[in-house]
Scaffold this active site. Structure first.
Site, PDB file in Angstrom:
ATOM      1  N   ILE A 212       0.682  -1.184   0.143  1.00  0.00           N
ATOM      2  CA  ILE A 212       0.125  -0.074   0.155  1.00  0.00           C
ATOM      3  C   ILE A 212       0.832   1.387  -0.131  1.00  0.00           C
ATOM      4  O   ILE A 212       0.655   2.165  -0.450  1.00  0.00           O
ATOM      5  CB  ILE A 212      -1.025  -0.097   1.174  1.00  0.00           C
ATOM      6  CG1 ILE A 212      -1.986   0.773   0.832  1.00  0.00           C
ATOM      7  CG2 ILE A 212      -0.249   0.222   2.642  1.00  0.00           C
ATOM      8  CD1 ILE A 212      -3.153   0.478   1.781  1.00  0.00           C
ATOM      9  N   CYS A 213       2.124   1.114   0.678  1.00  0.00           N
ATOM     10  CA  CYS A 213       2.943   2.308   0.650  1.00  0.00           C
ATOM     11  C   CYS A 213       3.541   2.741  -0.717  1.00  0.00           C
ATOM     12  O   CYS A 213       3.714   3.751  -1.288  1.00  0.00           O
ATOM     13  CB  CYS A 213       4.119   2.004   1.577  1.00  0.00           C
ATOM     14  SG  CYS A 213       4.720   0.732   1.744  1.00  0.00           S
ATOM     15  N   THR A 214       3.790   1.604  -1.596  1.00  0.00           N
ATOM     16  CA  THR A 214       4.157   1.662  -3.039  1.00  0.00           C
ATOM     17  C   THR A 214       2.992   2.508  -3.899  1.00  0.00           C
ATOM     18  O   THR A 214       3.148   3.517  -4.496  1.00  0.00           O
ATOM     19  CB  THR A 214       4.757   0.351  -3.704  1.00  0.00           C
ATOM     20  OG1 THR A 214       5.409  -0.164  -2.751  1.00  0.00           O
ATOM     21  CG2 THR A 214       5.054   0.568  -5.112  1.00  0.00           C
ATOM     22  N   ASN A 217       2.899   6.257  -2.493  1.00  0.00           N
ATOM     23  CA  ASN A 217       3.882   7.059  -2.689  1.00  0.00           C
ATOM     24  C   ASN A 217       4.783   7.030  -3.942  1.00  0.00           C
ATOM     25  O   ASN A 217       5.476   7.834  -4.413  1.00  0.00           O
ATOM     26  CB  ASN A 217       4.917   7.088  -1.498  1.00  0.00           C
ATOM     27  CG  ASN A 217       4.309   7.302  -0.215  1.00  0.00           C
ATOM     28  OD1 ASN A 217       3.578   8.365  -0.145  1.00  0.00           O
ATOM     29  ND2 ASN A 217       4.380   6.322   0.738  1.00  0.00           N
TER      30      ASN A 217
ATOM     31  N   CYS B 110      -0.242   0.501   6.426  1.00  0.00           N
ATOM     32  CA  CYS B 110       0.638  -0.223   5.445  1.00  0.00           C
ATOM     33  C   CYS B 110       1.503  -1.197   6.567  1.00  0.00           C
ATOM     34  O   CYS B 110       2.257  -0.718   7.113  1.00  0.00           O
ATOM     35  CB  CYS B 110       1.859   0.816   5.215  1.00  0.00           C
ATOM     36  SG  CYS B 110       2.746  -0.107   4.071  1.00  0.00           S
TER      37      CYS B 110
END
Lengths: 430, 183
Positions: A212-214, A217, B110
Site C-alpha cells: 500500500i505504501c508503494t 507514494n 501499511c
C-alpha cells in the site's frame, strides 16, 4: 430405425451418433473395473439416468456443456449467476451478439438443446448458494468451471457436508476445472474420501497485491495508479459508497482518477480495459486452455459415470506458458482440513446435562485430549474461552442445558488449541 | 457409475439435513478463542453474536524508552472479516486520525501481512501483533503519511514531539489529529 431401446439412439439422433463412444462402452477392456456393465447397462445409465450438474456457464462452462452433450450425457443442469458480456463472445461459443445482456445459464441451455437432439438442459440463473442440500442431492456428479475461490470453497464444503456414511449415493464426485491464462488444472474430488478443495487452499496463488505504501507514494506501474484509485481514492472521495466493479460508471471514475495519477508520475499504459482488469483481478482467458481443461474434466466425468476406465487420482495441472507441460499427482488429504479433516464424534448425553457438564466430559475424554474447548452451533456461540468479552457473554450458557441450545442430532463445532483444527460433535439425547 | 455408490435412488436421503458451519466461521472461532494477546491489546465486539466485525484497541506501553513514543495512547482499529477468510486477509482500518508514518489520514494501514504478504497460515493473532509492532517501531521506509516519515528520518526528537502533540488532539503542520490519550 426403431426408437428408444435401453440407451440406444432416440429418434431425433443423427445416424451413428454414438459409434465412437460405443467402442468404449460396448465391451470391457483389460483395465475396466469389475463393476463395468458393458453394453446396454452402462449406456442406459449414462443416457437415461445420470444427472449431472455444471456450475458455471462461462469460458469453461460452454466447453463443458458441449463436451458432455456430445459424449452422451442427457440430463444436465447448469447454474450461472452472470449475464453475457460482449467480451465473452470470442471464446464462449454458445453465445452470440444478440444474447449480450442475457443470463449465461439460460442462453447456454437453450443453445445445447437446440443443437443436440434429445438433450434436457435445465438452467438456473442465480447463485449456487441459493440452492439447498436437497437440490444438490439429486445429482450423480458435479462439474465446476468457476473463476471464484469463494464459490469453489462453498460447493466443496456443501458436498463434503452432504456425505452420509449410511447413504452411499450421498457422495457426489466433484470435478473441478480452473484456468488462468495459459495455466490450468483439473481435479477429481471424492468428498470425504480424497483431499478436498479446502485441503489445498494454501496452494493457491495469491492475487497480485501491491504494498500500500508503494501505491501511495512511489507508483512505477500503471497498475499502481489503478490500485491507488480503487484502494485509496475511492473510499476517500466516495465515502461509504460501495464500489461495483461491474458498473461501467465506477470503472470510468477509476480510469479517470488513475489516468490523472499516471500523468503526474509520467507513467504510461493506464487504459480502460487495464483498469477493469486490475480491479476485477482479471487474467486474460485463453480459449485453448479452457478447451484442454474442459476436455479433461469431461473425460473424468465420463469415466466416473461409466466406470469404463480408471479416473484421475487426483490432480492434473497444465502449464502452457512455456511449451506444453502437464503433471499429475495425488494431492493428499490434510488431517487438519477445516472442511473434510478433523474428528467427528457422535455423542449421546442426557437432556439434563448442562454445557458445563458437557465441557467437563470433553476435557476428561481420554481419546480426544481437549484442553479449554470453545463450542458453537452453526448459528450461535455456546461457550468461548476467549477473548474476555465473548467469554463473559457466553458464560451464562455454562449453566444452561445443552438440550435447550442444541437440537437433537444437532452439530456442535469444538475448537481448542490442542486440536489441529476442530472437532465436530453430533449430539443426540438419551 | 463408479462403485462408491449403488445406482438405486434413496428418497429418504434428501430428507436428511445437516446444518453446516462454514470453514471461515470455524477458522474465525479458532483464531479468536486462541488469541494470545498481551495486556496492551483488547478486542471489543459491538455485537457479540457477530464474530466477523470487531474493534481492536492497542495501548502501547512495552519496550525500551526509545520505543515508548506512542505510550499513553489508545488506538482503535476496525476488523472486518469476509466469508472468504483465510483466503482473503481481514480488512483493517484505524478508526482515528493519527500521526504515524505507516497510517494515513483515512485510517489505511501499511502492514505487509494485510496485503501483499498475507497467507492463509497467518491468523488474527499475527495481524494484531503486527499492528502493535507498528507503534513500537514505526517504519519510515514504507510511509503512508510521508510527512511523518520524513520527520522521523530527519529528527527523532521532533518526531516524538509531533507524536505527543497529535496524541493530545493537537495540530501538526496544520493537520488536526484525534485525541487518543487515555490519561
Amino acid at each position: 430405425m426403431a426408437a428408444v431401446v435401453n440407451g440406444n439412439p432416440s429418434s431425433g439422433d443423427w445416424q451413428d451418433r454414438y459409434y465412437d463412444v460405443d467402442q468404449i462402452l460396448d465391451r470391457p477392456g483389460p483395465r475396466t473395473a469389475h463393476s463395468f456393465m458393458a453394453g446396454d447397462g452402462v449406456k442406459d445409465f449414462l443416457r437415461n439416468q445420470c444427472k449431472i450438474l455444471v456450475i458455471g456457464a462461462g469460458g469453461l462452462g460452454c466447453e463443458i456443456l458441449s463436451n458432455l452433450a456430445l459424449t452422451g450425457f442427457k440430463d444436465i443442469h447448469v447454474i450461472d449467476m452472470d449475464t453475457i458480456d460482449i467480451s465473452n463472445l470470442n471464446r464462449q461459443f454458445l453465445f452470440r451478439q444478440k444474447d449480450v445482456g442475457q443470463p449465461k445459464a439460460i442462453v447456454a441451455a437453450e443453445y445445447i438443446m437446440k443443437r443436440v437432439p434429445g438433450m434436457k438442459v435445465t438452467p438456473y440463473y442465480g447463485k449456487i448458494q441459493d440452492k439447498d442440500d436437497d437440490y444438490y442431492m439429486q445429482f450423480n456428479l458435479v462439474i465446476c468451471g468457476l473463476d471464484s475461490v469463494e464459490a469453489r470453497r462453498w460447493i466443496n464444503a456443501t458436498l463434503v457436508n452432504l456425505v452420509d456414511p449410511d447413504i452411499p449415493e450421498s457422495l457426489k464426485p466433484l470435478i473441478d476445472g480452473g484456468t488462468e491464462g495459459f495455466k490450468g488444472q483439473a481435479r477429481v474430488i471424492l468428498p470425504t474420501a480424497t483431499s478436498c478443495y479446502e485441503c489445498s487452499l494454501d496452494m493457491l496463488n495469491k492475487p497480485t497485491a501491491f504494498p500500500i505504501c508503494t501505491i501511495a507514494n512511489t507508483p512505477r506501474l500503471p497498475e499502481h495508479c489503478i490500485e491507488w484509485a480503487s484502494v485509496l481514492e475511492w473510499p476517500r472521495v466516495q465515502g461509504d459508497k460501495k464500489m461495483d466493479t461491474d458498473d461501467p460508471e465506477h470503472i470510468n471514475w477509476l480510469y479517470t482518477v488513475a489516468s490523472a495519477r499516471a500523468k503526474e508520475f509520467k507513467i504510461e499504459g493506464v487504459t480502460w480495459s487495464l483498469t477493469q482488469g486490475v480491479v476485477k483481478n482479471i487474467i486474460p482467458a485463453i480459449a485453448s486452455t479452457n478447451a484442454i481443461i474442459a476436455a479433461s474434466c469431461c473425460n473424468e466425468a465420463f469415466k466416473i459415470a461409466t466406470t469404463s476406465a480408471a479416473y484421475l487420482n487426483n490432480y492434473f495441472m497444465l502449464i502452457g506458458t512455456e511449451g506444453v507441460y502437464s503433471y499429475t499427482f495425488e494431492h493428499e488429504r490434510r488431517e487438519d482440513c477445516p472442511v473434510c479433516g478433523g474428528e467427528s464424534l457422535d455423542i449421546t448425553v442426557s437432556r439434563d446435562w448442562t454445557v458445563d457438564r458437557l465441557i467437563e466430559m470433553l476435557v476428561e475424554k481420554q481419546d480426544i485430549q481437549i484442553k479449554k474447548p470453545s463450542l458453537s452451533t452453526p448459528t450461535k456461540q455456546i461457550y468461548f474461552q476467549a477473548p474476555p468479552q465473548l467469554e463473559e457473554a457466553t458464560r451464562p450458557n455454562l449453566e444452561k442445558k445443552v438440550s435447550d441450545l442444541v437440537p437433537d442430532g444437532g452439530e456442535v463445532t469444538v475448537t481448542a488449541s490442542s486440536l489441529p483444527f476442530s472437532l465436530s460433535l453430533r449430539i443426540t439425547y438419551s | 457409475m463408479i462403485k462408491i455408490w449403488s445406482m438405486k435412488k434413496n428418497e429418504e436421503a434428501a430428507a436428511k439435513k445437516k446444518p453446516k458451519t462454514s470453514a471461515a466461521q470455524i477458522r474465525v472461532q479458532k483464531d479468536l478463542t486462541e488469541l494470545d494477546l498481551p495486556s496492551t491489546m483488547t478486542t471489543t465486539f459491538p455485537d457479540p453474536a457477530d464474530l466477523l466485525n470487531f474493534t481492536l484497541t492497542i495501548t502501547p506501553d512495552e519496550g525500551t524508552y526509545i520505543h515508548r513514543m506512542y505510550e499513553g495512547g489508545s488506538f482503535k482499529f476496525s476488523f472486518a472479516i469476509n466469508t472468504n477468510y483465510p483466503h482473503d486477509p481481514p480488512r483493517v482500518k484505524c478508526l482515528q486520525t493519527i500521526y504515524h508514518p505507516n497510517v494515513d489520514l483515512e485510517g489505511n494501514v501499511c502492514l505487509n501481512i494485510l496485503r501483499e504478504d498475507w497467507k492463509p497460515v497467518l491468523n488474527l493473532n499475527s495481524v494484531m501483533v503486527g499492528l502493535q509492532y507498528l507503534f513500537l517501531e514505526p517504519n519510515a521506509d514504507d510511509p503512508l503519511n510521508k510527512e511523518a516519515a520524513e520527520e522521523l528520518r530527519r529528527s527523532r526528537d521532533q518526531f516524538l514531539y509531533n507524536v505527543k502533540q497529535s496524541m493530545r488532539g493537537g495540530q501538526v503542520k496544520g493537520q488536526q489529529y484525534d485525541k487518543v490519550l487515555v490519561q
